[in-house]
Scaffold this motif. Sequence first.
Motif, PDB file in Angstrom:
ATOM      1  N   ALA A  55       0.699  -1.225   0.248  1.00 54.88           N
ATOM      2  CA  ALA A  55       0.067   0.105  -0.032  1.00 54.88           C
ATOM      3  C   ALA A  55       0.889   1.225  -0.021  1.00 54.88           C
ATOM      4  CB  ALA A  55      -0.996   0.131   1.229  1.00 54.88           C
ATOM      5  N   MET A  56       1.928   1.270   0.953  1.00 53.78           N
ATOM      6  CA  MET A  56       2.815   2.286   0.885  1.00 53.78           C
ATOM      7  C   MET A  56       3.518   2.550  -0.360  1.00 53.78           C
ATOM      8  SD  MET A  56       4.242   2.423   4.890  1.00 53.78           S
ATOM      9  CE  MET A  56       4.919   4.115   4.544  1.00 53.78           C
ATOM     10  N   THR A  57       3.956   1.395  -0.897  1.00 51.45           N
ATOM     11  CA  THR A  57       4.636   1.494  -2.368  1.00 51.45           C
ATOM     12  C   THR A  57       3.778   2.087  -3.348  1.00 51.45           C
ATOM     13  OG1 THR A  57       5.917  -0.287  -1.855  1.00 51.45           O
ATOM     14  CG2 THR A  57       5.771   0.192  -4.244  1.00 51.45           C
ATOM     15  N   ARG A  58       2.558   1.835  -3.384  1.00 52.85           N
ATOM     16  CA  ARG A  58       1.556   2.172  -4.634  1.00 52.85           C
ATOM     17  C   ARG A  58       1.210   3.827  -4.194  1.00 52.85           C
ATOM     18  NH1 ARG A  58      -1.608  -1.803  -4.727  1.00 52.85           N
ATOM     19  NH2 ARG A  58      -2.597  -1.617  -2.686  1.00 52.85           N
ATOM     20  N   GLU A  59       1.068   4.044  -2.823  1.00 52.44           N
ATOM     21  CA  GLU A  59       0.851   5.444  -2.568  1.00 52.44           C
ATOM     22  C   GLU A  59       2.100   6.459  -3.068  1.00 52.44           C
ATOM     23  OE1 GLU A  59       0.429   5.660   1.566  1.00 52.44           O
ATOM     24  OE2 GLU A  59      -1.630   4.343   1.544  1.00 52.44           O
ATOM     25  N   ALA A  60       3.101   6.005  -2.806  1.00 53.60           N
ATOM     26  CA  ALA A  60       4.331   6.642  -3.312  1.00 53.60           C
ATOM     27  C   ALA A  60       4.247   6.972  -4.925  1.00 53.60           C
ATOM     28  CB  ALA A  60       5.550   6.172  -2.871  1.00 53.60           C
ATOM     29  N   LEU A  72       8.953  16.353 -15.378  1.00 58.04           N
ATOM     30  CA  LEU A  72       9.670  15.507 -16.469  1.00 58.04           C
ATOM     31  C   LEU A  72       8.962  15.611 -17.613  1.00 58.04           C
ATOM     32  CD1 LEU A  72      10.142  12.401 -14.081  1.00 58.04           C
ATOM     33  CD2 LEU A  72      12.172  14.128 -14.571  1.00 58.04           C
ATOM     34  N   GLU A  73       8.144  16.531 -17.945  1.00 57.11           N
ATOM     35  CA  GLU A  73       7.265  16.722 -19.056  1.00 57.11           C
ATOM     36  C   GLU A  73       7.988  16.671 -20.255  1.00 57.11           C
ATOM     37  OE1 GLU A  73       3.260  19.292 -20.450  1.00 57.11           O
ATOM     38  OE2 GLU A  73       3.646  18.300 -18.291  1.00 57.11           O
ATOM     39  N   GLY A  74       7.824  15.879 -21.145  1.00 54.14           N
ATOM     40  CA  GLY A  74       8.550  15.903 -22.427  1.00 54.14           C
ATOM     41  C   GLY A  74      10.121  15.096 -22.561  1.00 54.14           C
ATOM     42  N   TYR A  75      10.191  14.487 -21.280  1.00 58.14           N
ATOM     43  CA  TYR A  75      11.401  13.677 -21.051  1.00 58.14           C
ATOM     44  C   TYR A  75      11.157  12.361 -20.666  1.00 58.14           C
ATOM     45  CZ  TYR A  75      16.269  12.533 -20.553  1.00 58.14           C
ATOM     46  OH  TYR A  75      17.311  11.756 -20.523  1.00 58.14           O
ATOM     47  N   PRO A  76      11.155  11.402 -21.911  1.00 52.62           N
ATOM     48  CA  PRO A  76      10.674   9.869 -21.509  1.00 52.62           C
ATOM     49  C   PRO A  76      11.648   8.938 -20.860  1.00 52.62           C
ATOM     50  CG  PRO A  76      11.174  10.383 -23.545  1.00 52.62           C
ATOM     51  CD  PRO A  76      11.499  11.564 -23.293  1.00 52.62           C
ATOM     52  N   ARG A  77      12.836   9.399 -20.895  1.00 52.06           N
ATOM     53  CA  ARG A  77      14.027   8.407 -20.665  1.00 52.06           C
ATOM     54  C   ARG A  77      13.994   8.494 -18.960  1.00 52.06           C
ATOM     55  NH1 ARG A  77      19.031   8.293 -23.143  1.00 52.06           N
ATOM     56  NH2 ARG A  77      18.999   6.334 -22.221  1.00 52.06           N
ATOM     57  N   TYR A  78      13.136   8.080 -18.100  1.00 56.18           N
ATOM     58  CA  TYR A  78      13.336   7.959 -16.698  1.00 56.18           C
ATOM     59  C   TYR A  78      12.545   6.905 -16.150  1.00 56.18           C
ATOM     60  CZ  TYR A  78       8.406   9.584 -15.758  1.00 56.18           C
ATOM     61  OH  TYR A  78       7.175   9.595 -16.034  1.00 56.18           O
ATOM     62  N   GLY A  79      12.806   6.411 -14.971  1.00 53.16           N
ATOM     63  CA  GLY A  79      12.226   5.465 -14.085  1.00 53.16           C
ATOM     64  C   GLY A  79      11.879   5.753 -12.719  1.00 53.16           C
ATOM     65  N   PHE A  80      10.674   5.514 -12.030  1.00 53.43           N
ATOM     66  CA  PHE A  80      10.561   5.960 -10.872  1.00 53.43           C
ATOM     67  C   PHE A  80      10.507   4.632 -10.002  1.00 53.43           C
ATOM     68  CE2 PHE A  80       7.826   6.387  -6.916  1.00 53.43           C
ATOM     69  CZ  PHE A  80       8.547   7.150  -6.336  1.00 53.43           C
ATOM     70  N   ASN A  81      11.427   4.206  -8.877  1.00 52.29           N
ATOM     71  CA  ASN A  81      11.240   3.275  -7.969  1.00 52.29           C
ATOM     72  C   ASN A  81      11.311   3.733  -6.501  1.00 52.29           C
ATOM     73  OD1 ASN A  81      13.012   2.171 -10.519  1.00 52.29           O
ATOM     74  ND2 ASN A  81      11.755   0.554  -9.877  1.00 52.29           N
ATOM     75  N   CYS A  82      10.626   2.641  -5.748  1.00 48.57           N
ATOM     76  CA  CYS A  82      10.662   2.905  -4.171  1.00 48.57           C
ATOM     77  C   CYS A  82      10.420   1.754  -3.582  1.00 48.57           C
ATOM     78  CB  CYS A  82       9.424   3.968  -3.741  1.00 48.57           C
ATOM     79  SG  CYS A  82       7.986   3.203  -4.083  1.00 48.57           S
TER      80      CYS A  82
END
Length: 140
Positions: A55-60, A72-82
């Motif tokens: 649940a905390m991962t999903r919330e983040a 990050l608008e217009g910049y597709p080369r990223y990833g978010f992890n937690c």
Amino acid sequence: MLQRILVAFKFSPAGARTLLQAAELARVHGARLHIFHALDYRLLHPATPDERIVAMTREAEERFEKEYKKYLEGYPRYGFNCWEADPSVEICKLAEDMAADLVVIGCHQVGDRPGISRLGMVGLAIVQTAPCMVLVVPCP
């Protein structure tokens, strides 16, 4: 030339500024941007139910999408992890594992004094132990 940039991300105005700076560097260099947010390391305790961590991962992830993806608008080369981790240890481990060229971290504002920044214990540990260059972004 920077190819892989790791951002030590925190949900805060300083985190937004750090993300903006990292995204600009990634754009200039055509680098891949890896954004990591450490959930509370106390979740590592064996008694923590898996549902709470999920649940905390999903919330983040949802909060990042809703409040910070716009930076990050217009910049597709990223990833978010937690995930649950000690932030400084995990950032340095990730930097090593992904062969990061740069780690970008933010400062904290000192009390109610705008423009006065300080590097917290997490940031200091990253600066001292990261396997690559570290960019420290002052408070907005």
